[in-house]
Design an enzyme around this catalytic site. Structure first.
Site, PDB file in Angstrom:
ATOM      1  N   ASN A 133       0.849  -1.192   0.000  1.00 26.28           N
ATOM      2  CA  ASN A 133       0.000   0.000   0.000  1.00 26.28           C
ATOM      3  C   ASN A 133       0.884   1.242   0.000  1.00 26.28           C
ATOM      4  OD1 ASN A 133      -2.452   1.543   0.329  1.00 26.28           O
ATOM      5  ND2 ASN A 133      -1.906   1.808   2.493  1.00 26.28           N
ATOM      6  N   HIS A 157       0.749   5.234   1.473  1.00 23.98           N
ATOM      7  CA  HIS A 157       0.005   6.135   2.367  1.00 23.98           C
ATOM      8  C   HIS A 157       0.589   7.544   2.215  1.00 23.98           C
ATOM      9  CE1 HIS A 157      -2.374   7.248   5.852  1.00 23.98           C
ATOM     10  NE2 HIS A 157      -1.322   7.911   6.298  1.00 23.98           N
TER      11      HIS A 157
HETATM   12  C1  GRF Z   1      -3.185   8.465  -2.532  1.00 26.29           C
HETATM   13  O1  GRF Z   1      -2.923   9.646  -1.849  1.00 26.29           O
HETATM   14  C2  GRF Z   1      -2.680   7.286  -1.732  1.00 26.29           C
HETATM   15  O2  GRF Z   1      -1.623   7.601  -0.905  1.00 26.29           O
HETATM   16  C3  GRF Z   1      -3.851   6.924  -0.885  1.00 26.29           C
HETATM   17  O3  GRF Z   1      -4.976   7.229  -1.654  1.00 26.29           O
HETATM   18  C4  GRF Z   1      -4.670   8.198  -2.647  1.00 26.29           C
HETATM   19  C5  GRF Z   1      -5.065   7.592  -3.952  1.00 26.29           C
HETATM   20  O4  GRF Z   1      -5.028   8.460  -5.014  1.00 26.29           O
HETATM   21  N1  GRF Z   1      -3.736   5.557  -0.421  1.00 26.29           N
HETATM   22  P1  GRF Z   1      -5.236   7.870  -6.478  1.00 26.29           P
HETATM   23  O5  GRF Z   1      -6.552   7.114  -6.489  1.00 26.29           O
HETATM   24  O6  GRF Z   1      -4.075   7.005  -6.787  1.00 26.29           O
HETATM   25  O7  GRF Z   1      -5.320   9.081  -7.357  1.00 26.29           O
END
Ligand code: GRF
Length: 199
Positions: free
Chosen positions: A104, A106
Protein backbone atom coordinates in the site's frame (compact mmCIF):
# COMPACT_ATOMS: atom_id res chain seq x y z
CA UNK A 1 7.89 -14.43 -16.52
CA UNK A 2 6.60 -11.10 -15.23
CA UNK A 3 4.96 -11.09 -11.82
CA UNK A 4 1.18 -10.78 -12.22
CA UNK A 5 -0.03 -7.65 -10.43
CA UNK A 6 -3.57 -6.75 -9.36
CA UNK A 7 -4.21 -3.13 -8.44
CA UNK A 8 -7.08 -2.44 -6.02
CA UNK A 9 -8.58 1.04 -6.02
CA UNK A 10 -11.63 2.88 -4.76
CA UNK A 11 -11.33 6.18 -6.59
CA UNK A 12 -9.33 8.28 -8.99
CA UNK A 13 -6.51 5.93 -9.77
CA UNK A 14 -3.69 8.40 -10.43
CA UNK A 15 -1.24 6.03 -8.72
CA UNK A 16 -2.57 3.24 -10.93
CA UNK A 17 -1.90 5.43 -13.96
CA UNK A 18 1.63 6.24 -12.78
CA UNK A 19 2.28 2.51 -12.34
CA UNK A 20 0.91 1.56 -15.76
CA UNK A 21 3.00 4.29 -17.41
CA UNK A 22 6.16 3.40 -15.48
CA UNK A 23 5.97 -0.33 -16.25
CA UNK A 24 5.24 0.39 -19.92
CA UNK A 25 8.27 2.70 -20.10
CA UNK A 26 10.44 0.05 -18.46
CA UNK A 27 9.37 -2.42 -21.11
CA UNK A 28 11.26 -5.71 -20.97
CA UNK A 29 13.03 -4.66 -17.77
CA UNK A 30 9.79 -4.40 -15.76
CA UNK A 31 9.56 -7.15 -13.14
CA UNK A 32 5.77 -7.09 -13.13
CA UNK A 33 2.73 -6.48 -15.24
CA UNK A 34 -0.68 -5.13 -14.19
CA UNK A 35 -3.10 -7.83 -15.30
CA UNK A 36 -6.14 -6.85 -13.22
CA UNK A 37 -7.64 -3.69 -11.76
CA UNK A 38 -10.36 -4.27 -9.20
CA UNK A 39 -12.48 -1.71 -7.38
CA UNK A 40 -15.09 -1.92 -4.66
CA UNK A 41 -17.18 0.69 -6.52
CA UNK A 42 -18.42 0.46 -10.11
CA UNK A 43 -17.90 4.24 -10.40
CA UNK A 44 -14.22 4.18 -9.48
CA UNK A 45 -12.36 6.14 -12.16
CA UNK A 46 -9.54 3.64 -11.85
CA UNK A 47 -11.69 1.11 -13.73
CA UNK A 48 -11.93 3.50 -16.70
CA UNK A 49 -8.15 3.98 -16.65
CA UNK A 50 -7.72 0.20 -16.73
CA UNK A 51 -10.08 -0.23 -19.66
CA UNK A 52 -8.28 2.56 -21.53
CA UNK A 53 -5.05 0.59 -21.07
CA UNK A 54 -6.73 -2.68 -22.14
CA UNK A 55 -6.31 -4.17 -18.66
CA UNK A 56 -9.14 -6.36 -17.32
CA UNK A 57 -11.23 -4.32 -14.86
CA UNK A 58 -13.68 -5.67 -12.31
CA UNK A 59 -15.84 -4.37 -9.48
CA UNK A 60 -16.35 -6.68 -6.53
CA UNK A 61 -18.32 -6.72 -3.29
CA UNK A 62 -15.86 -5.85 -0.53
CA UNK A 63 -18.17 -6.22 2.44
CA UNK A 64 -17.75 -9.93 3.02
CA UNK A 65 -15.07 -12.10 4.57
CA UNK A 66 -12.82 -11.58 1.58
CA UNK A 67 -14.03 -14.56 -0.43
CA UNK A 68 -15.15 -12.45 -3.42
CA UNK A 69 -11.75 -10.74 -3.58
CA UNK A 70 -9.85 -13.96 -3.04
CA UNK A 71 -11.78 -15.66 -5.84
CA UNK A 72 -11.03 -12.78 -8.20
CA UNK A 73 -7.31 -12.81 -7.35
CA UNK A 74 -7.14 -16.56 -7.88
CA UNK A 75 -9.12 -16.43 -11.12
CA UNK A 76 -6.48 -14.04 -12.51
CA UNK A 77 -3.53 -15.98 -11.02
CA UNK A 78 -2.34 -12.88 -9.15
CA UNK A 79 1.11 -12.88 -7.54
CA UNK A 80 1.21 -9.36 -6.06
CA UNK A 81 -1.61 -7.09 -4.86
CA UNK A 82 -1.03 -3.34 -5.04
CA UNK A 83 -3.40 -1.06 -3.14
CA UNK A 84 -3.70 2.34 -4.78
CA UNK A 85 -6.28 4.50 -3.07
CA UNK A 86 -8.19 1.46 -1.84
CA UNK A 87 -10.22 2.51 1.18
CA UNK A 88 -11.47 -0.80 2.60
CA UNK A 89 -9.68 -3.01 5.07
CA UNK A 90 -8.25 -6.18 3.53
CA UNK A 91 -9.90 -9.15 5.28
CA UNK A 92 -7.62 -11.55 7.19
CA UNK A 93 -8.40 -14.41 4.78
CA UNK A 94 -6.75 -12.35 2.03
CA UNK A 95 -3.80 -11.02 4.06
CA UNK A 96 -3.09 -14.63 5.10
CA UNK A 97 -3.27 -16.00 1.58
CA UNK A 98 -1.10 -13.13 0.23
CA UNK A 99 1.30 -12.70 3.13
CA UNK A 100 4.16 -10.41 2.07
CA UNK A 101 2.49 -9.93 -1.29
CA UNK A 102 0.14 -6.99 -0.63
CA UNK A 103 1.49 -3.44 -0.57
CA UNK A 104 0.00 0.00 0.00
CA UNK A 105 1.01 3.64 -0.31
CA UNK A 106 0.00 6.14 2.37
CA UNK A 107 0.23 9.93 1.94
CA UNK A 108 2.04 10.50 5.23
CA UNK A 109 5.02 9.29 7.25
CA UNK A 110 3.69 6.23 9.08
CA UNK A 111 3.22 5.46 11.90
CA UNK A 112 2.19 9.13 12.21
CA UNK A 113 -1.09 10.25 10.70
CA UNK A 114 -2.27 6.76 9.78
CA UNK A 115 -4.96 4.32 10.82
CA UNK A 116 -8.70 3.91 10.25
CA UNK A 117 -10.29 7.04 8.81
CA UNK A 118 -6.95 8.68 7.99
CA UNK A 119 -7.01 9.02 4.24
CA UNK A 120 -7.01 11.71 1.58
CA UNK A 121 -7.27 15.31 2.76
CA UNK A 122 -7.82 14.15 6.36
CA UNK A 123 -4.16 13.20 6.54
CA UNK A 124 -2.95 16.53 5.18
CA UNK A 125 -5.31 18.55 7.38
CA UNK A 126 -4.08 16.67 10.45
CA UNK A 127 -0.45 17.26 9.45
CA UNK A 128 -1.01 21.01 9.06
CA UNK A 129 -3.00 21.28 12.29
CA UNK A 130 -0.23 19.46 14.18
CA UNK A 131 2.34 22.07 13.12
CA UNK A 132 4.65 19.33 11.74
CA UNK A 133 7.36 20.72 9.47
CA UNK A 134 7.46 17.66 7.28
CA UNK A 135 5.24 14.91 6.00
CA UNK A 136 5.84 12.42 3.20
CA UNK A 137 4.83 9.13 1.68
CA UNK A 138 5.11 5.59 3.03
CA UNK A 139 5.02 2.40 1.01
CA UNK A 140 4.43 -0.62 3.24
CA UNK A 141 3.37 -4.24 3.33
CA UNK A 142 -0.25 -4.76 4.35
CA UNK A 143 -1.43 -6.71 7.35
CA UNK A 144 -4.82 -6.91 9.07
CA UNK A 145 -4.67 -3.39 10.48
CA UNK A 146 -5.00 -0.12 8.57
CA UNK A 147 -1.63 1.46 7.67
CA UNK A 148 0.27 -0.94 9.88
CA UNK A 149 2.55 -3.50 8.15
CA UNK A 150 6.34 -3.24 7.69
CA UNK A 151 7.58 -0.12 5.91
CA UNK A 152 9.30 -0.64 2.57
CA UNK A 153 10.18 2.95 1.69
CA UNK A 154 9.51 6.47 2.88
CA UNK A 155 10.14 9.86 1.28
CA UNK A 156 9.98 13.07 3.25
CA UNK A 157 8.15 16.13 1.92
CA UNK A 158 8.57 19.55 3.56
CA UNK A 159 5.53 21.39 4.86
CA UNK A 160 5.92 25.00 3.71
CA UNK A 161 4.64 28.15 5.37
CA UNK A 162 1.20 28.89 4.00
CA UNK A 163 0.58 25.30 2.86
CA UNK A 164 -3.06 24.23 2.81
CA UNK A 165 -4.28 20.63 2.84
CA UNK A 166 -4.76 21.01 -0.93
CA UNK A 167 -1.31 22.36 -1.75
CA UNK A 168 0.32 19.76 0.44
CA UNK A 169 -1.80 16.97 -1.06
CA UNK A 170 -0.64 17.95 -4.51
CA UNK A 171 3.09 17.83 -3.67
CA UNK A 172 2.72 14.59 -1.73
CA UNK A 173 0.81 12.96 -4.58
CA UNK A 174 3.54 13.96 -7.02
CA UNK A 175 6.07 12.15 -4.82
CA UNK A 176 3.78 9.11 -4.58
CA UNK A 177 3.75 8.90 -8.36
CA UNK A 178 7.55 8.78 -8.37
CA UNK A 179 8.06 6.43 -5.43
CA UNK A 180 5.24 3.91 -5.71
CA UNK A 181 5.84 2.53 -9.22
CA UNK A 182 9.51 1.96 -8.33
CA UNK A 183 8.58 0.22 -5.09
CA UNK A 184 6.08 -1.98 -6.92
CA UNK A 185 8.74 -2.93 -9.46
CA UNK A 186 11.22 -3.73 -6.65
CA UNK A 187 8.73 -5.87 -4.77
CA UNK A 188 7.78 -7.63 -8.00
CA UNK A 189 11.49 -8.35 -8.49
CA UNK A 190 11.42 -10.27 -5.17
CA UNK A 191 9.21 -12.61 -7.15
CA UNK A 192 7.20 -13.98 -4.27
CA UNK A 193 10.13 -14.59 -1.95
CA UNK A 194 8.80 -13.56 1.44
CA UNK A 195 11.54 -11.66 3.25
CA UNK A 196 9.11 -10.34 5.81
CA UNK A 197 8.01 -13.48 7.60
CA UNK A 198 8.08 -11.73 10.95
CA UNK A 199 4.69 -10.07 10.80
C1 GRF B 1 -3.19 8.47 -2.53
O1 GRF B 1 -2.92 9.65 -1.85
C2 GRF B 1 -2.68 7.29 -1.73
O2 GRF B 1 -1.62 7.60 -0.90
C3 GRF B 1 -3.85 6.92 -0.88
O3 GRF B 1 -4.98 7.23 -1.65
C4 GRF B 1 -4.67 8.20 -2.65
C5 GRF B 1 -5.06 7.59 -3.95
O4 GRF B 1 -5.03 8.46 -5.01
N1 GRF B 1 -3.74 5.56 -0.42
P1 GRF B 1 -5.24 7.87 -6.48
O5 GRF B 1 -6.55 7.11 -6.49
O6 GRF B 1 -4.07 7.01 -6.79
O7 GRF B 1 -5.32 9.08 -7.36
Amino acid sequence: MAVRIAVLASGGGTNLQALIDFLAARGELAAGEVVLVAANREQAEALGRARAAAIPAAAFGADDDGSALLALLREHAIDLVVLAGYLKRIPPAVTRAFHGRIINIHPGLLPDFGGAGMYGSKVHTAVIESGARSTGVTAHFVDDEFDHGPVIAQWRVAVKDGDTAESLAQRVLEVEHLVYPRVVDMVAALNGRDFFADY
